[in-house]
Scaffold this motif. Structure first.
Motif, mmCIF file in Angstrom:
data_model
loop_
_atom_site.group_PDB
_atom_site.id
_atom_site.type_symbol
_atom_site.label_atom_id
_atom_site.label_comp_id
_atom_site.label_asym_id
_atom_site.label_seq_id
_atom_site.Cartn_x
_atom_site.Cartn_y
_atom_site.Cartn_z
ATOM 1 N N LYS A 159 68.355 110.039 81.033
ATOM 2 C CA LYS A 159 69.166 109.488 80.425
ATOM 3 C C LYS A 159 70.593 109.965 80.136
ATOM 4 C CE LYS A 159 69.258 105.225 77.442
ATOM 5 N NZ LYS A 159 68.463 105.011 76.292
ATOM 6 N N HIS A 160 70.509 110.875 79.123
ATOM 7 C CA HIS A 160 71.334 111.983 78.511
ATOM 8 C C HIS A 160 71.778 112.258 79.180
ATOM 9 C CE1 HIS A 160 72.085 115.862 76.725
ATOM 10 N NE2 HIS A 160 72.715 115.320 75.810
ATOM 11 N N SER A 161 71.531 113.496 79.710
ATOM 12 C CA SER A 161 72.320 113.841 80.893
ATOM 13 C C SER A 161 73.178 112.407 82.083
ATOM 14 C CB SER A 161 71.966 114.773 82.025
ATOM 15 O OG SER A 161 70.835 115.632 81.546
ATOM 16 N N THR A 162 73.161 111.346 82.318
ATOM 17 C CA THR A 162 74.074 110.838 83.087
ATOM 18 C C THR A 162 75.084 110.041 81.854
ATOM 19 O OG1 THR A 162 71.543 109.558 83.998
ATOM 20 C CG2 THR A 162 73.759 108.499 84.144
ATOM 21 N N LEU A 167 73.718 114.040 70.506
ATOM 22 C CA LEU A 167 72.813 114.314 70.165
ATOM 23 C C LEU A 167 71.651 115.757 70.851
ATOM 24 C CD1 LEU A 167 72.362 110.997 68.125
ATOM 25 C CD2 LEU A 167 74.066 112.723 66.937
ATOM 26 N N LYS A 168 72.099 115.863 71.671
ATOM 27 C CA LYS A 168 71.628 117.208 72.093
ATOM 28 C C LYS A 168 72.104 117.754 73.187
ATOM 29 C CE LYS A 168 67.496 116.826 76.000
ATOM 30 N NZ LYS A 168 67.204 118.259 75.232
ATOM 31 N N MET A 199 76.513 109.822 64.036
ATOM 32 C CA MET A 199 75.127 110.440 64.410
ATOM 33 C C MET A 199 74.144 109.036 64.889
ATOM 34 S SD MET A 199 74.850 113.377 63.573
ATOM 35 C CE MET A 199 73.228 113.719 63.505
ATOM 36 N N ASP A 200 74.922 108.224 65.154
ATOM 37 C CA ASP A 200 74.511 106.492 65.641
ATOM 38 C C ASP A 200 74.110 106.864 67.575
ATOM 39 O OD1 ASP A 200 74.127 104.273 66.508
ATOM 40 O OD2 ASP A 200 75.626 103.618 66.116
ATOM 41 N N GLY A 222 75.514 107.476 73.117
ATOM 42 C CA GLY A 222 74.425 107.463 74.321
ATOM 43 C C GLY A 222 74.915 106.540 75.361
ATOM 44 N N LYS A 223 76.643 105.781 75.162
ATOM 45 C CA LYS A 223 77.259 104.799 76.181
ATOM 46 C C LYS A 223 78.498 105.485 76.438
ATOM 47 C CE LYS A 223 74.607 100.483 75.201
ATOM 48 N NZ LYS A 223 73.242 101.126 73.960
#
Ligand SMILES: [Zn+2]
Ligand SMILES: [Zn+2]
Length: 294
Positions: free
Chosen positions: A44-47, A130-131, A249-250, A255-256
């Motif tokens: 999910k993070h990489s996508t 965030l990662k 930081m949200d 993530g989108k």
């Protein structure tokens, strides 16, 4: 001849893209094997980060054509700082000096992206992850891709590299950037030696810490010597490093893909960086930079 050279350059560019993708994918799988995160979380993070390839590629390929054209012009006209270097006709002198010149230019570029408010808005997209893992390498706002390549045209015009040395330099730089973003940190002792000269994952992770002054440390591209010379070198232990950027930081925002693209065009307060407000935090002093002992 000109067409041949142009074709060769285009071909080199595509070869680099394929190599680049291959290395990133291999390291991504290697990270997945040792990662504590589940495959779902990592995927999910990489996508989100992978989608930036589709915005970066057309811009990068288009603007690289101009970089190549400028490169051809400076070579034909013996233009650029390299021509003032004694013994620059010696291949070793030429390659080493040119590599260092271009690396210093990239250092200046990175500092500029942090210090100029209008440019930071775009660069912070890279920092908003965030990662940090190998996919973070390609997390770059398309406007930054355009800015970065435009700066590269300027550096080529100033320094005057031939196409061969430029391709070699860009290839080295790409691999160095990929490695710097991996989760694979070097053991402390090894890092102490390697980081005397090169930017390591340990050093670049400090740059991805969410708060100043750590965010404004270790700007180096391939070499770490500029950070040491200009006092921007810093280290922070792994368990004290928190990835991200304090103003964003949200997790929902970061993530989108579409939300991340909009970040530079939205208003936000960054008191620590530009002193726009006194309420949201006190800037940390440079002296608080800690040496890594882990
Ligand atoms: Zn940065
Ligand atoms: Zn980075």
């Amino acid at each position: 001849m000109q067409e041949l050279r142009s074709f060769f350059s285009q071909h080199e560019d595509l070869t680099q893209v394929i190599l680049y993708a291959g290395v990133i994918t291999s390291l991504w799988f290697a990270e997945m094997i040792v990662s504590l995160d589940g495959i779902k979380t990592k995927w999910k993070h990489s996508t989100v980060n992978t989608l930036f390839i589709f915005t970066a590629l057309p811009i990068q390929l288009l603007l690289t054509t101009f970089v190549v054209l400028i490169c051809g012009w400076v070579t034909v006209h013996h233009w650029g700082l390299i021509n003032f270097i004694p013994y620059h006709h010696n291949l070793w002198v030429y390659y080493i000096v040119m590599f260092m010149m271009m690396d210093f230019c990239e250092y200046v570029y990175h500092v500029t992206m942090h210090k100029v408010e209008a440019l930071w808005k775009f660069h912070l997209v890279h920092h908003s992850d965030l990662k940090v893992d190998v996919s973070t390498t390609i997390r770059e706002h398309p406007c930054e891709t355009a800015i970065r390549t435009t700066f590269l045209m300027f550096w080529v015009f100033i320094c005057g590299p031939a196409i061969g040395v430029l391709i070699l330099r860009q290839t080295f730089q790409s691999f160095s950037n990929i490695v710097a973003h991996t989760e694979f940190r070097l053991p402390s002792r090894v890092n102490k030696i390697v980081s005397l000269l090169f930017i390591t994952p340990n050093l670049h992770h400090v740059h991805h810490h969410y708060q100043l002054p750590y965010t404004d440390c270790n700007y180096g591209d391939v070499l770490s010597i500029w950070d040491r010379i200009f006092g921007t070198y810093g280290s922070l232990e792994k368990d004290k490093t928190v990835f991200g950027i304090d103003t964003h930081m949200d997790e929902n925002l970061n993530g989108k893909f579409v939300n991340v693209l909009k970040i530079p065009f939205q208003k936000f307060d960054h008191p620590q960086r530009y002193g726009t407000s006194q309420e949201n935090g006190i800037p940390m002093e440079k002296e608080t930079l800690q040496e890594e002992h882990a």
